[in-house]
Design a protein around this motif. Structure first.
Motif, PDB file in Angstrom:
ATOM      1  N   TYR A  87       0.833  32.971  19.440  1.00  0.00           N
ATOM      2  CA  TYR A  87       2.005  32.098  19.430  1.00  0.00           C
ATOM      3  C   TYR A  87       2.847  32.385  20.664  1.00  0.00           C
ATOM      4  N   ASN A  88       3.315  31.338  21.331  1.00  0.00           N
ATOM      5  CA  ASN A  88       4.266  31.518  22.421  1.00  0.00           C
ATOM      6  C   ASN A  88       5.597  30.880  22.043  1.00  0.00           C
ATOM      7  N   PHE A  89       6.570  31.748  21.795  1.00  0.00           N
ATOM      8  CA  PHE A  89       7.947  31.327  21.543  1.00  0.00           C
ATOM      9  C   PHE A  89       8.709  31.431  22.859  1.00  0.00           C
ATOM     10  N   GLU A  90       9.257  30.322  23.325  1.00  0.00           N
ATOM     11  CA  GLU A  90       9.983  30.291  24.589  1.00  0.00           C
ATOM     12  C   GLU A  90      11.357  29.692  24.333  1.00  0.00           C
ATOM     13  N   PHE A  91      12.407  30.346  24.849  1.00  0.00           N
ATOM     14  CA  PHE A  91      13.788  29.944  24.580  1.00  0.00           C
ATOM     15  C   PHE A  91      14.571  29.855  25.877  1.00  0.00           C
ATOM     16  N   SER A  92      15.272  28.754  26.067  1.00  0.00           N
ATOM     17  CA  SER A  92      16.199  28.686  27.192  1.00  0.00           C
ATOM     18  C   SER A  92      17.472  29.444  26.840  1.00  0.00           C
TER      19      SER A  92
END
Length: 204
Positions: A87-92
């Motif tokens: 899983y790739n969780f990416e947050f600005s």
């Protein structure tokens, strides 16, 4: 190995041990390195993450979830529980998020709206988009990821699970682009989608 402690509430992350996201694997091409730490905890039903950032340039132009948040000032958490994928969780920096499950970078299945809305995000910068800012920029992002967000698995609880993970700070579209990681990466060019470089984690 990083042991992710069981905590009673996300506020407990304030006193949790912080890990540096400080591996500048491609410093020859991207010498700038902001100061970044993260802390992790869980309560069985949620994974809690707290990121703290100090950097010279910050922007937040992506307005929707599952957009190109990595072009803004962003932090990321990738995790694999087994060999089926990661899983790739990416947050600005304002909490816009991207979530995919994939075996390799091109093979993404992105989370649907219901899953994205279940991920709680709280940023010290608020939620409104803004153009690049310069100066001594400091911000914090806290997120709560429910077990249901690991949509390719059917977890009842995170208790006792072992996994492999890496944590990143990037800003592909900033005037000072950078690509930092928690665990070192041995590729020639910036690439976070390399689970062979993930580090071991264990949920208490």
């Amino acid at each position: 190995m990083l042991r992710i402690p069981k905590i009673p509430a996300p506020d407990a992350l304030a006193s949790a041990a912080a890990q540096a996201v400080a591996c500048n694997n491609w410093a020859a091409s991207y010498p700038y390195a902001p100061e970044v730490t993260f802390a992790a905890g869980h309560d069985g039903r949620h994974l809690y993450l707290r990121f703290q950032v100090r950097e010279e340039c910050t922007k937040a132009e992506i307005a929707e979830d599952n957009g190109a948040v990595w072009t803004d000032s962003a932090v990321e958490f990738f995790i694999a529980f087994d060999e089926t994928g990661y899983y790739n969780f990416e947050f600005s920096c304002i909490g816009k998020a991207l979530l995919g499950f994939r075996k390799s970078k091109p093979d993404a299945v992105h989370a649907g709206r219901e899953v994205m809305e279940s991920i709680v995000r709280q940023s010290s910068l608020g939620t409104a988009c803004f153009a690049e800012r310069h100066g001594d920029n400091r911000w914090e992002l806290c997120v709560a990821i429910p077990v249901g967000a690991f949509f390719a698995h059917r977890f009842d609880s995170l208790d006792g699970l072992r996994a492999r993970a890496n944590v990143y700070k990037c800003g592909d579209g900033l005037s000072k682009p950078h690509f930092l990681s928690w665990q070192p990466i041995g590729t020639e060019r910036p690439n976070f989608h390399v689970p062979e470089y993930f580090g071991e984690v264990e949920f208490e």
